[in-house]
Design a protein around this motif. Structure first.
Motif, PDB file in Angstrom:
ATOM      1  N   ASP A  35       0.717  -1.063   0.167  1.00 24.50           N
ATOM      2  CA  ASP A  35       0.063   0.022  -0.023  1.00 24.50           C
ATOM      3  C   ASP A  35       0.882   1.161   0.178  1.00 24.50           C
ATOM      4  O   ASP A  35       1.878   1.227   0.418  1.00 24.50           O
ATOM      5  CB  ASP A  35      -0.920   0.165   1.002  1.00 24.50           C
ATOM      6  CG  ASP A  35      -1.996  -0.996   1.058  1.00 24.50           C
ATOM      7  OD1 ASP A  35      -2.729  -0.868  -0.043  1.00 24.50           O
ATOM      8  OD2 ASP A  35      -2.448  -1.643   1.889  1.00 24.50           O
ATOM      9  N   THR A 101      -3.123   4.154  -2.565  1.00 26.24           N
ATOM     10  CA  THR A 101      -3.938   2.896  -2.515  1.00 26.24           C
ATOM     11  C   THR A 101      -5.033   2.910  -1.254  1.00 26.24           C
ATOM     12  O   THR A 101      -6.197   2.351  -1.027  1.00 26.24           O
ATOM     13  CB  THR A 101      -3.390   1.678  -2.319  1.00 26.24           C
ATOM     14  OG1 THR A 101      -2.391   1.731  -1.240  1.00 26.24           O
ATOM     15  CG2 THR A 101      -2.506   1.356  -3.553  1.00 26.24           C
ATOM     16  N   LYS A 124      -8.129   5.880  -7.983  1.00 28.39           N
ATOM     17  CA  LYS A 124      -8.631   4.789  -8.793  1.00 28.39           C
ATOM     18  C   LYS A 124      -9.630   4.035  -8.198  1.00 28.39           C
ATOM     19  O   LYS A 124      -9.824   3.836  -6.728  1.00 28.39           O
ATOM     20  CB  LYS A 124      -7.367   4.128  -8.907  1.00 28.39           C
ATOM     21  CG  LYS A 124      -6.214   4.760  -9.766  1.00 28.39           C
ATOM     22  CD  LYS A 124      -4.960   3.774  -9.846  1.00 28.39           C
ATOM     23  CE  LYS A 124      -3.815   3.879  -8.758  1.00 28.39           C
ATOM     24  NZ  LYS A 124      -3.192   4.957  -8.273  1.00 28.39           N
ATOM     25  N   LYS A 125     -10.352   3.192  -8.769  1.00 28.46           N
ATOM     26  CA  LYS A 125     -11.327   2.279  -8.290  1.00 28.46           C
ATOM     27  C   LYS A 125     -10.382   1.326  -7.598  1.00 28.46           C
ATOM     28  O   LYS A 125      -9.641   0.723  -7.753  1.00 28.46           O
ATOM     29  CB  LYS A 125     -11.770   1.253  -9.506  1.00 28.46           C
ATOM     30  CG  LYS A 125     -13.010   0.737  -9.446  1.00 28.46           C
ATOM     31  CD  LYS A 125     -13.593   0.165 -10.422  1.00 28.46           C
ATOM     32  CE  LYS A 125     -14.652  -1.076 -10.244  1.00 28.46           C
ATOM     33  NZ  LYS A 125     -15.947  -0.650  -9.523  1.00 28.46           N
ATOM     34  N   GLY A 126     -11.195   1.022  -6.353  1.00 27.42           N
ATOM     35  CA  GLY A 126     -10.742   0.065  -5.413  1.00 27.42           C
ATOM     36  C   GLY A 126      -9.866   0.784  -4.302  1.00 27.42           C
ATOM     37  O   GLY A 126      -9.327   0.047  -3.247  1.00 27.42           O
ATOM     38  N   THR A 127      -9.551   2.185  -4.356  1.00 25.91           N
ATOM     39  CA  THR A 127      -8.693   2.879  -3.375  1.00 25.91           C
ATOM     40  C   THR A 127      -9.635   2.874  -2.051  1.00 25.91           C
ATOM     41  O   THR A 127     -10.942   3.195  -2.195  1.00 25.91           O
ATOM     42  CB  THR A 127      -8.463   4.199  -3.737  1.00 25.91           C
ATOM     43  OG1 THR A 127      -7.611   4.266  -4.986  1.00 25.91           O
ATOM     44  CG2 THR A 127      -7.874   4.855  -2.645  1.00 25.91           C
ATOM     45  N   LYS A 128      -8.830   2.775  -1.020  1.00 28.95           N
ATOM     46  CA  LYS A 128      -9.819   2.772   0.273  1.00 28.95           C
ATOM     47  C   LYS A 128      -9.531   3.974   0.883  1.00 28.95           C
ATOM     48  O   LYS A 128      -8.590   4.494   0.871  1.00 28.95           O
ATOM     49  CB  LYS A 128      -9.142   1.507   1.140  1.00 28.95           C
ATOM     50  CG  LYS A 128      -9.448   0.214   0.828  1.00 28.95           C
ATOM     51  CD  LYS A 128      -8.766  -0.860   1.701  1.00 28.95           C
ATOM     52  CE  LYS A 128      -8.931  -2.223   0.974  1.00 28.95           C
ATOM     53  NZ  LYS A 128      -7.828  -3.258   1.787  1.00 28.95           N
ATOM     54  N   LYS A 140     -18.778   4.091  -1.204  1.00 24.78           N
ATOM     55  CA  LYS A 140     -19.442   3.005  -0.766  1.00 24.78           C
ATOM     56  C   LYS A 140     -18.704   2.686   0.715  1.00 24.78           C
ATOM     57  O   LYS A 140     -17.586   2.590   0.778  1.00 24.78           O
ATOM     58  CB  LYS A 140     -19.304   1.764  -1.337  1.00 24.78           C
ATOM     59  CG  LYS A 140     -19.727   0.473  -1.018  1.00 24.78           C
ATOM     60  CD  LYS A 140     -19.702  -0.710  -2.018  1.00 24.78           C
ATOM     61  CE  LYS A 140     -20.198  -1.896  -1.405  1.00 24.78           C
ATOM     62  NZ  LYS A 140     -19.832  -3.101  -2.431  1.00 24.78           N
ATOM     63  N   ILE A 142     -17.854   0.397   3.582  1.00 25.92           N
ATOM     64  CA  ILE A 142     -17.492  -1.033   3.824  1.00 25.92           C
ATOM     65  C   ILE A 142     -17.907  -1.263   5.450  1.00 25.92           C
ATOM     66  O   ILE A 142     -18.148  -2.265   5.517  1.00 25.92           O
ATOM     67  CB  ILE A 142     -16.025  -1.108   3.535  1.00 25.92           C
ATOM     68  CG1 ILE A 142     -15.746  -0.837   1.861  1.00 25.92           C
ATOM     69  CG2 ILE A 142     -15.508  -2.677   3.712  1.00 25.92           C
ATOM     70  CD1 ILE A 142     -16.564  -1.621   1.058  1.00 25.92           C
ATOM     71  N   TYR A 155     -14.210   3.133   3.516  1.00 26.86           N
ATOM     72  CA  TYR A 155     -15.209   3.214   2.376  1.00 26.86           C
ATOM     73  C   TYR A 155     -14.084   2.677   1.138  1.00 26.86           C
ATOM     74  O   TYR A 155     -12.862   2.590   1.361  1.00 26.86           O
ATOM     75  CB  TYR A 155     -15.514   4.779   1.867  1.00 26.86           C
ATOM     76  CG  TYR A 155     -16.103   5.445   2.746  1.00 26.86           C
ATOM     77  CD1 TYR A 155     -17.439   5.456   2.774  1.00 26.86           C
ATOM     78  CD2 TYR A 155     -15.575   6.070   4.057  1.00 26.86           C
ATOM     79  CE1 TYR A 155     -18.190   6.162   3.711  1.00 26.86           C
ATOM     80  CE2 TYR A 155     -16.224   6.876   4.864  1.00 26.86           C
ATOM     81  CZ  TYR A 155     -17.653   6.782   4.868  1.00 26.86           C
ATOM     82  OH  TYR A 155     -18.419   7.462   5.867  1.00 26.86           O
ATOM     83  N   ILE A 156     -14.753   2.464   0.104  1.00 27.10           N
ATOM     84  CA  ILE A 156     -14.092   2.004  -1.220  1.00 27.10           C
ATOM     85  C   ILE A 156     -14.462   2.896  -2.505  1.00 27.10           C
ATOM     86  O   ILE A 156     -15.573   2.996  -2.317  1.00 27.10           O
ATOM     87  CB  ILE A 156     -14.051   0.421  -1.283  1.00 27.10           C
ATOM     88  CG1 ILE A 156     -13.002   0.142  -2.365  1.00 27.10           C
ATOM     89  CG2 ILE A 156     -15.338   0.044  -1.812  1.00 27.10           C
ATOM     90  CD1 ILE A 156     -12.632  -1.413  -2.074  1.00 27.10           C
TER      91      ILE A 156
END
Length: 157
Positions: A35, A101, A124-128, A140, A142, A155-156
């Motif tokens: 990360d 990330t 980017k998509k998938g970054t927390k 979203k 989590i 969140y993601i």
């Protein structure tokens, strides 16, 4: 005096999170050596040091207060983590966050709201996203979890 100026400007003030709260938040996000953790308003650098030293992540702090940035840099150097952690002395609204990330934030409700479009555009998509005490409304959720006397959120994107 500086705290009152920040409050008047509706800016987050420097209130350091307890180290155990930071550890719990990083554990919930499953931070690892893969990360790149960005701490927005990194203060004295404690998130950077814990993320780098205990979780093996690369850590980048963004802090616009030059005194706090210098303190964070000094602490990173003291821990011999210069190859794993660094501080950028700028306003995080003026720094590209696309390499992250994981985003770590302990800001305010108002700043989170203002930050949402930037995060949506750059991450980017998938970054927390980890946020202490204050929610983000456009990502979203989590997990909502208790950290000390308040809740934190994962969140993601």
């Amino acid at each position: 005096m500086k705290i009152w100026i920040d409050l008047i400007r509706n800016e987050a003030i420097f209130i350091p999170l307890p180290k155990n709260t930071i550890r719990k938040m990083l554990r919930v996000a499953k931070v690892s050596k893969k990360d790149i953790v960005y701490d927005l308003g990194c203060g004295d650098g404690r998130v950077l040091i814990i993320a780098a030293k205990e979780f093996g992540a690369r850590a980048i702090g963004i802090e616009k207060n030059c005194l706090l940035a210098k303190i964070a840099e000094w602490k990173i150097k003291r821990e011999n983590l210069e190859n794993k952690a660094k501080v950028i002395n700028k306003d995080f609204f003026k720094v590209n966050l696309s390499n992250a990330t994981i985003i770590f934030a302990y800001l305010s409700k108002k700043i989170n709201k203002k930050l949402e479009p930037k995060l949506k555009k750059e991450l980017k998509k998938g970054t927390k996203i980890l946020s202490a005490s204050h929610e983000f409304n456009c990502f979203k959720l989590i997990k909502k979890f208790k950290t000390g006397h308040f809740y934190s959120f994962l969140y993601i994107v």
